[in-house]
Design an enzyme around this catalytic site. Structure first.
Site, PDB file in Angstrom:
ATOM      1  N   GLY A 165      -7.607   9.345  10.303  1.00 57.05           N
ATOM      2  CA  GLY A 165      -7.819   9.385  11.746  1.00 57.05           C
ATOM      3  C   GLY A 165      -8.862  10.373  12.221  1.00 57.05           C
TER       4      GLY A 165
ATOM      5  N   LYS B 270       0.859  -1.177   0.000  1.00 56.80           N
ATOM      6  CA  LYS B 270       0.000   0.000   0.000  1.00 56.80           C
ATOM      7  C   LYS B 270       0.900   1.234   0.000  1.00 56.80           C
ATOM      8  CE  LYS B 270      -2.967   2.893   2.717  1.00 56.80           C
ATOM      9  NZ  LYS B 270      -3.386   3.247   4.093  1.00 56.80           N
TER      10      LYS B 270
ATOM     11  N   ALA C  45      -9.310   5.761   4.933  1.00 55.85           N
ATOM     12  CA  ALA C  45      -9.147   6.919   5.827  1.00 55.85           C
ATOM     13  C   ALA C  45     -10.452   7.677   6.021  1.00 55.85           C
ATOM     14  CB  ALA C  45      -8.067   7.872   5.337  1.00 55.85           C
ATOM     15  N   GLY C  46     -10.715   8.020   7.276  1.00 57.13           N
ATOM     16  CA  GLY C  46     -11.825   8.895   7.612  1.00 57.13           C
ATOM     17  C   GLY C  46     -13.048   8.224   8.186  1.00 57.13           C
TER      18      GLY C  46
ATOM     19  N   ASN D 106      -8.373   1.808  10.441  1.00 55.00           N
ATOM     20  CA  ASN D 106      -7.554   1.483  11.601  1.00 55.00           C
ATOM     21  C   ASN D 106      -8.083   2.190  12.843  1.00 55.00           C
ATOM     22  OD1 ASN D 106      -3.973   1.725  12.399  1.00 55.00           O
ATOM     23  ND2 ASN D 106      -5.634   0.822  13.526  1.00 55.00           N
ATOM     24  N   THR D 107      -8.016   3.527  12.838  1.00 54.63           N
ATOM     25  CA  THR D 107      -8.361   4.303  14.035  1.00 54.63           C
ATOM     26  C   THR D 107      -9.796   4.063  14.480  1.00 54.63           C
ATOM     27  OG1 THR D 107      -6.801   5.996  13.311  1.00 54.63           O
ATOM     28  CG2 THR D 107      -8.327   6.604  15.058  1.00 54.63           C
TER      29      THR D 107
END
Length: 265
Positions: free
Chosen positions: A168, A107, A194-195, A216-217
């Site tokens: 994040g 990635k 993301a987001g 992830n977050t």
């Protein structure tokens, strides 16, 4: 005939088939044990690892994340998080390939600045071109610009990964129309990256027709990461089913749920 997903509703990246459309990261957990439990609950088959921040063998004697996420069970996706120029990103991918015995799926992300963590699109294009020529299968983090997405696909990237919102941030899909345009025109998998903040965000991304979501977050920063991982798994599945089912057309005014014909009185 129903189009609900079955075991055959799989998607392919770089010639490899996957059944789970949820991809997860490995950062921000309190320890490796929690990481392993959350990823197990997510049902993810592809797990991304920040090579510059996580030991996958480059630091002998220290805890190795591959001990709890064995490559024979998970497809490890090394990423270039923390890279701010094309040269560093390319070098990081080459290190990962060496550590993972010739593993070519990576990635790519090349960041523009530390505050926004938006992609540096020019550097991303440069790094992608080098890596593709070097034999890598590149899944690429980018902005939600359909023109850049098309250019990255033309360069040979195997998956396009537009952000839904800043990394994040947990803000959800802020520009669904751009994501939809990318999906409608792509000939390779499109995965929101993301987001995402909660399960409904993941479902929205899937309802737009995305092939998957990487997060992830949203899981690691939840009060209960393992429970949230399970929620995300269900949201991805529900969003995919809703996309395949085809939603009703929105209407401005009410429409009776029961038919008005054939009334008894």
């Amino acid at each position: 005939m129903s189009q609900a997903p079955t075991h055959s509703d799989r998607f392919t990246i770089a010639g490899q088939e996957f059944s789970s459309r949820l991809l997860v990261g490995t950062g921000k957990y309190k320890d490796l044990a929690e990481t392993a439990r959350a990823i197990e609950a997510s049902g993810a088959e592809i797990v991304t690892v920040a090579v510059r921040r996580t030991n996958i063998g480059q630091t002998p004697g220290e805890p190795n994340i591959l001990d709890v996420l064995p490559p024979e069970r998970y497809t490890i996706l090394p990423n270039t998080a923390g890279c701010y120029d094309a040269e560093t990103a390319v070098r990081t991918c080459r290190l990962a390939r060496e550590l993972l015995d010739g593993h070519n799926l990576v990635k790519l992300e090349v960041l523009g600045d530390e505050k926004t963590l938006f992609p540096d699109v020019i550097a991303t294009l440069a790094a992608a071109e080098i890596l593709v020529k070097d034999g890598f299968d590149v899944m690429v983090y980018t902005n939600d610009d359909p023109i850049i997405a098309r250019r990255l696909e033309e360069l040979g990237c195997v998956a396009i990964m537009p952000l839904a919102a800043p990394i994040g941030s947990g803000l959800g899909v802020r520009n669904p129309l751009n994501i939809l345009t990318i999906v409608e025109n792509a000939r390779v998998p499109v995965l929101v990256d993301a987001g995402v903040g909660t399960a409904s965000d993941a479902a929205i991304a899937m309802e737009l027709g995305c092939d998957g979501v990487l997060m992830n977050t949203a899981i690691a920063a939840a009060r209960d990461p393992v429970l949230m991982a399970g929620a995300m798994r269900k949201a991805i599945e529900a969003g995919r089913e809703a996309y395949l089912a085809g939603r009703m057309a929105p209407k401005r005014f009410a429409s009776a749920s029961s038919p008005m014909t054939g009334l008894f009185f």
